[in-house]
Design a protein around this motif. Structure first.
Motif, PDB file in Angstrom:
ATOM      1  N   GLU A   1       3.681  35.420   5.256  1.00  6.83           N
ATOM      2  CA  GLU A   1       4.872  35.126   4.457  1.00  6.83           C
ATOM      3  C   GLU A   1       6.042  34.962   5.425  1.00  6.83           C
ATOM      4  OE1 GLU A   1       7.063  37.048   0.487  1.00  6.83           O
ATOM      5  OE2 GLU A   1       5.148  37.855   1.234  1.00  6.83           O
ATOM      6  N   GLU A   2       6.647  33.791   5.401  1.00  3.10           N
ATOM      7  CA  GLU A   2       7.667  33.445   6.394  1.00  3.10           C
ATOM      8  C   GLU A   2       8.882  32.831   5.691  1.00  3.10           C
ATOM      9  OE1 GLU A   2       7.449  30.691  10.356  1.00  3.10           O
ATOM     10  OE2 GLU A   2       6.958  29.730   8.441  1.00  3.10           O
ATOM     11  N   TYR A   3      10.078  33.269   6.091  1.00  4.65           N
ATOM     12  CA  TYR A   3      11.334  32.737   5.542  1.00  4.65           C
ATOM     13  C   TYR A   3      12.217  32.289   6.703  1.00  4.65           C
ATOM     14  CZ  TYR A   3       9.799  35.254   1.371  1.00  4.65           C
ATOM     15  OH  TYR A   3       9.069  35.709   0.304  1.00  4.65           O
ATOM     16  N   ILE A   4      12.759  31.091   6.579  1.00  2.00           N
ATOM     17  CA  ILE A   4      13.639  30.550   7.614  1.00  2.00           C
ATOM     18  C   ILE A   4      14.896  30.023   6.944  1.00  2.00           C
ATOM     19  CG2 ILE A   4      13.892  28.822   9.441  1.00  2.00           C
ATOM     20  CD1 ILE A   4      10.850  28.801   9.691  1.00  2.00           C
ATOM     21  N   ASN A   5      16.059  30.403   7.466  1.00  7.49           N
ATOM     22  CA  ASN A   5      17.303  29.861   6.895  1.00  7.49           C
ATOM     23  C   ASN A   5      18.064  29.085   7.965  1.00  7.49           C
ATOM     24  OD1 ASN A   5      18.513  31.767   8.536  1.00  7.49           O
ATOM     25  ND2 ASN A   5      19.548  32.858   6.888  1.00  7.49           N
ATOM     26  N   ASN A   6      18.858  28.119   7.532  1.00  4.79           N
ATOM     27  CA  ASN A   6      19.733  27.373   8.426  1.00  4.79           C
ATOM     28  C   ASN A   6      20.789  26.658   7.598  1.00  4.79           C
ATOM     29  OD1 ASN A   6      18.755  24.581   7.725  1.00  4.79           O
ATOM     30  ND2 ASN A   6      16.853  25.421   8.553  1.00  4.79           N
ATOM     31  N   ASN A   7      21.798  26.135   8.262  1.00  9.05           N
ATOM     32  CA  ASN A   7      22.812  25.346   7.566  1.00  9.05           C
ATOM     33  C   ASN A   7      23.184  24.137   8.419  1.00  9.05           C
ATOM     34  OD1 ASN A   7      24.269  26.579   9.579  1.00  9.05           O
ATOM     35  ND2 ASN A   7      25.648  27.690   8.232  1.00  9.05           N
ATOM     36  N   HIS A   8      23.743  23.116   7.754  1.00  8.53           N
ATOM     37  CA  HIS A   8      24.166  21.915   8.471  1.00  8.53           C
ATOM     38  C   HIS A   8      25.217  21.187   7.653  1.00  8.53           C
ATOM     39  CE1 HIS A   8      20.989  20.436   5.743  1.00  8.53           C
ATOM     40  NE2 HIS A   8      21.683  19.307   5.722  1.00  8.53           N
ATOM     41  N   LEU A   9      26.029  20.426   8.355  1.00  9.19           N
ATOM     42  CA  LEU A   9      27.055  19.622   7.684  1.00  9.19           C
ATOM     43  C   LEU A   9      26.443  18.323   7.185  1.00  9.19           C
ATOM     44  CD1 LEU A   9      30.276  19.965   9.861  1.00  9.19           C
ATOM     45  CD2 LEU A   9      30.016  20.625   7.449  1.00  9.19           C
ATOM     46  N   GLN A  10      26.744  17.996   5.939  1.00  7.12           N
ATOM     47  CA  GLN A  10      26.380  16.706   5.367  1.00  7.12           C
ATOM     48  C   GLN A  10      27.682  16.044   4.925  1.00  7.12           C
ATOM     49  OE1 GLN A  10      22.775  16.422   2.908  1.00  7.12           O
ATOM     50  NE2 GLN A  10      23.995  15.296   1.411  1.00  7.12           N
ATOM     51  N   GLY A  11      28.181  15.157   5.782  1.00 13.15           N
ATOM     52  CA  GLY A  11      29.531  14.646   5.560  1.00 13.15           C
ATOM     53  C   GLY A  11      30.517  15.750   5.878  1.00 13.15           C
ATOM     54  N   THR A  12      31.303  16.123   4.878  1.00  8.81           N
ATOM     55  CA  THR A  12      32.257  17.223   5.052  1.00  8.81           C
ATOM     56  C   THR A  12      31.784  18.494   4.359  1.00  8.81           C
ATOM     57  OG1 THR A  12      33.499  16.487   3.104  1.00  8.81           O
ATOM     58  CG2 THR A  12      34.186  15.611   5.248  1.00  8.81           C
ATOM     59  N   GLN A  13      30.589  18.441   3.775  1.00 12.42           N
ATOM     60  CA  GLN A  13      30.109  19.571   2.984  1.00 12.42           C
ATOM     61  C   GLN A  13      29.036  20.346   3.739  1.00 12.42           C
ATOM     62  OE1 GLN A  13      28.073  18.761  -0.809  1.00 12.42           O
ATOM     63  NE2 GLN A  13      29.466  20.214  -1.758  1.00 12.42           N
ATOM     64  N   MET A  14      29.106  21.671   3.681  1.00 15.74           N
ATOM     65  CA  MET A  14      28.105  22.517   4.317  1.00 15.74           C
ATOM     66  C   MET A  14      26.929  22.715   3.361  1.00 15.74           C
ATOM     67  SD  MET A  14      27.285  24.119   7.063  1.00 15.74           S
ATOM     68  CE  MET A  14      28.831  24.369   7.969  1.00 15.74           C
ATOM     69  N   ILE A  15      25.727  22.443   3.869  1.00 16.10           N
ATOM     70  CA  ILE A  15      24.510  22.618   3.093  1.00 16.10           C
ATOM     71  C   ILE A  15      23.753  23.814   3.654  1.00 16.10           C
ATOM     72  CG2 ILE A  15      22.370  21.559   2.297  1.00 16.10           C
ATOM     73  CD1 ILE A  15      24.853  20.139   1.287  1.00 16.10           C
ATOM     74  N   TYR A  16      23.362  24.729   2.782  1.00 13.18           N
ATOM     75  CA  TYR A  16      22.597  25.911   3.176  1.00 13.18           C
ATOM     76  C   TYR A  16      21.153  25.745   2.714  1.00 13.18           C
ATOM     77  CZ  TYR A  16      27.372  27.694   3.378  1.00 13.18           C
ATOM     78  OH  TYR A  16      28.719  27.850   3.649  1.00 13.18           O
ATOM     79  N   GLN A  17      20.211  26.131   3.588  1.00 16.43           N
ATOM     80  CA  GLN A  17      18.795  26.001   3.240  1.00 16.43           C
ATOM     81  C   GLN A  17      18.045  27.277   3.568  1.00 16.43           C
ATOM     82  OE1 GLN A  17      15.390  24.300   5.637  1.00 16.43           O
ATOM     83  NE2 GLN A  17      15.920  22.489   4.427  1.00 16.43           N
ATOM     84  N   VAL A  18      17.184  27.696   2.645  1.00 10.57           N
ATOM     85  CA  VAL A  18      16.218  28.765   2.907  1.00 10.57           C
ATOM     86  C   VAL A  18      14.836  28.215   2.552  1.00 10.57           C
ATOM     87  CG1 VAL A  18      15.409  31.068   2.326  1.00 10.57           C
ATOM     88  CG2 VAL A  18      17.868  30.606   2.450  1.00 10.57           C
ATOM     89  N   ARG A  19      13.932  28.231   3.533  1.00  5.87           N
ATOM     90  CA  ARG A  19      12.587  27.718   3.333  1.00  5.87           C
ATOM     91  C   ARG A  19      11.582  28.856   3.459  1.00  5.87           C
ATOM     92  NH1 ARG A  19      12.398  24.655   7.373  1.00  5.87           N
ATOM     93  NH2 ARG A  19      10.856  25.653   8.743  1.00  5.87           N
ATOM     94  N   ALA A  20      10.702  28.957   2.480  1.00  9.66           N
ATOM     95  CA  ALA A  20       9.639  29.959   2.514  1.00  9.66           C
ATOM     96  C   ALA A  20       8.297  29.258   2.696  1.00  9.66           C
ATOM     97  CB  ALA A  20       9.632  30.773   1.228  1.00  9.66           C
TER      98      ALA A  20
END
Length: 426
Positions: A143-162
């Protein structure tokens, strides 16, 4: 009788992925009891054994060029390597899982202190990783969880992948269950998509997925013994339902898309060896609604072919180029495909278009009469086919059934915690 057989096969498969006791005795279960405490080296050795065998099965090494020759007569053109195109589902799931295992070993080696069946958290500049592994004999659960964020244009996108993986050896064959749960969040919106794969080496293959905060779901099932394939996709927004079925007894697979009013808005036929490799697609919603695809090896009358690249392949009859208005995709030993798109309203499909006689060639594997007859198979039988696989014309009902087939899920508390960590560290 055939319908009853297909239904029984589906019931068996669903029993496997939902964990009925009898099937758990055969395949094991992701919630197996962890009776022993294995060391990290023991677990890595088991992971390595799985990875090695998966890569052997995938066998995706780069192939050496068959020849430097570029101009061929029919007798000189190498036959298609069928082994290179068969069993793509198995090859891909084993290759992708092997790559997942490689990354997991790297993460485990970075744990300051490892304890089986307990989470280890790795904190990085751009992402955090939380992972745990448990093992009992050949059974392995990750069981693995990875999070990261990145800019898409001027908006910050947050991601958590399991990524959740269950592996077991059954009579020296690999059994795989995988869930990938991807969560996106921003100030304005959030989405979640979950996919699931189940594969038993020398057995059946199931792939399905849902957008949990959206409206789409798909189900793909291969009955390995008879090579039967069923695929459906549902969209709750517009009530479109895609249906595809391959029955080896008919030597073709066919597909249709029905809208909410049950009008057929797309259809397709793909013939299979040994009958033919010809394909027909119809989509009246695009500029060129009819697409035909032939196999060059099934076309008679041409004398030479020049294979340069995907845009410059040429076909000749005694030095005169033909099929100049056709797309020609030729890869020596892999595929020799000719494609033609046209507007059925301006130029209805005729026998001379289909058999290429208007181009001075001959394709006689499929007649226009047979094509028109086979096109009606799914339109006449889609209701009974859906029912055989326990689906219906109710898109929401199909979505619910597919969602319920996913046997395990990510830990919502961990996902929420990793989202909070991203926001706090922004």
């Amino acid at each position: 009788m055939k319908k009853i057989f297909i239904l029984c096969v589906l019931v068996l498969s669903v029993a496997i992925i939902t964990g009925c006791a009898k099937e758990e005795d055969i395949f094991g279960s992701y919630d197996f009891e962890n009776k022993t405490q294995d060391s990290l080296d023991d677990i890595k050795e088991t992971i390595s054994d799985y990875k090695t065998k998966m890569l052997d099965i995938a066998d995706l090494q780069e192939r050496e060029a068959i020849t430097d020759q570029t101009t061929f007569t029919r007798d000189e053109l190498p036959e298609i390597d069928e082994n290179n195109i068969n069993d793509n589902n198995a090859r891909l799931i084993f290759y992708r899982t092997a790559m997942d295992l490689e990354n997991i070993v790297f993460f485990l080696d970075s744990c300051e202190s490892f304890e089986e069946n307990s989470f280890c958290t790795l904190t990085g500049i751009y992402q955090n990783i939380t992972i745990k592994v448990k093992k009992e004999n050949d059974q392995l659960y990750i069981e693995e969880y990875i999070n990261n964020n990145h800019l898409q244009g001027t908006q910050m996108i947050y991601q958590v992948r399991a990524n959740i993986i269950y592996l077991n050896f059954i009579e020296d064959n690999i059994y795989i269950q995988k869930v990938r749960d991807i969560n996106y969040s921003s100030l304005d919106d959030s989405t979640q998509s979950v996919s699931y794969e189940s594969y038993y080496e020398s057995g059946d293959y199931i792939s399905l997925g849902v957008e949990k905060k959206g409206s789409n779901a798909y189900y793909y099932y291969v009955e390995n013994a008879k090579k039967e394939v069923f695929h459906t996709f549902t969209n709750n927004d517009n009530q479109d339902i895609y249906i595809s079925i391959y029955d080896p007894e008919k030597s073709f697979d066919s597909s249709i898309v029905l809208n909410g009013e049950l009008d057929v808005i797309q259809s397709g036929i793909n013939y299979k060896n040994p009958l033919s490799n010809f394909s027909y697609y119809s989509n009246p919603l695009i500029n060129h609604p009819i697409t035909l695809r032939w196999d060059l090896l099934e076309i008679q009358g041409w004398t030479t072919v020049e294979i340069d690249n995907i845009d410059q392949n040429k076909v000749f009859i005694d030095g005169v180029e033909v099929l100049q208005d056709y797309d020609k995709s030729f890869f020596v030993g892999d595929s020799y495909q000719i494609r033609y798109d046209f507007d059925e309203i301006e130029e209805p499909l005729t026998q001379s278009i289909l058999d290429l006689s208007q181009e001075g060639l001959l394709f006689n594997a499929i007649s226009l009469e047979k094509l028109n007859q086979d096109k009606m198979f799914l339109e006449d039988n889609y209701m009974s086919i859906l029912e055989n696989f326990n689906f219906s014309l109710d898109a929401q009902n199909n979505y619910t059934k597919i969602n319920e087939m996913i046997p395990f899920s990510s830990d919502e508390s961990i996902v929420n915690e990793m989202f909070e960590t991203l926001i706090e560290n922004e």
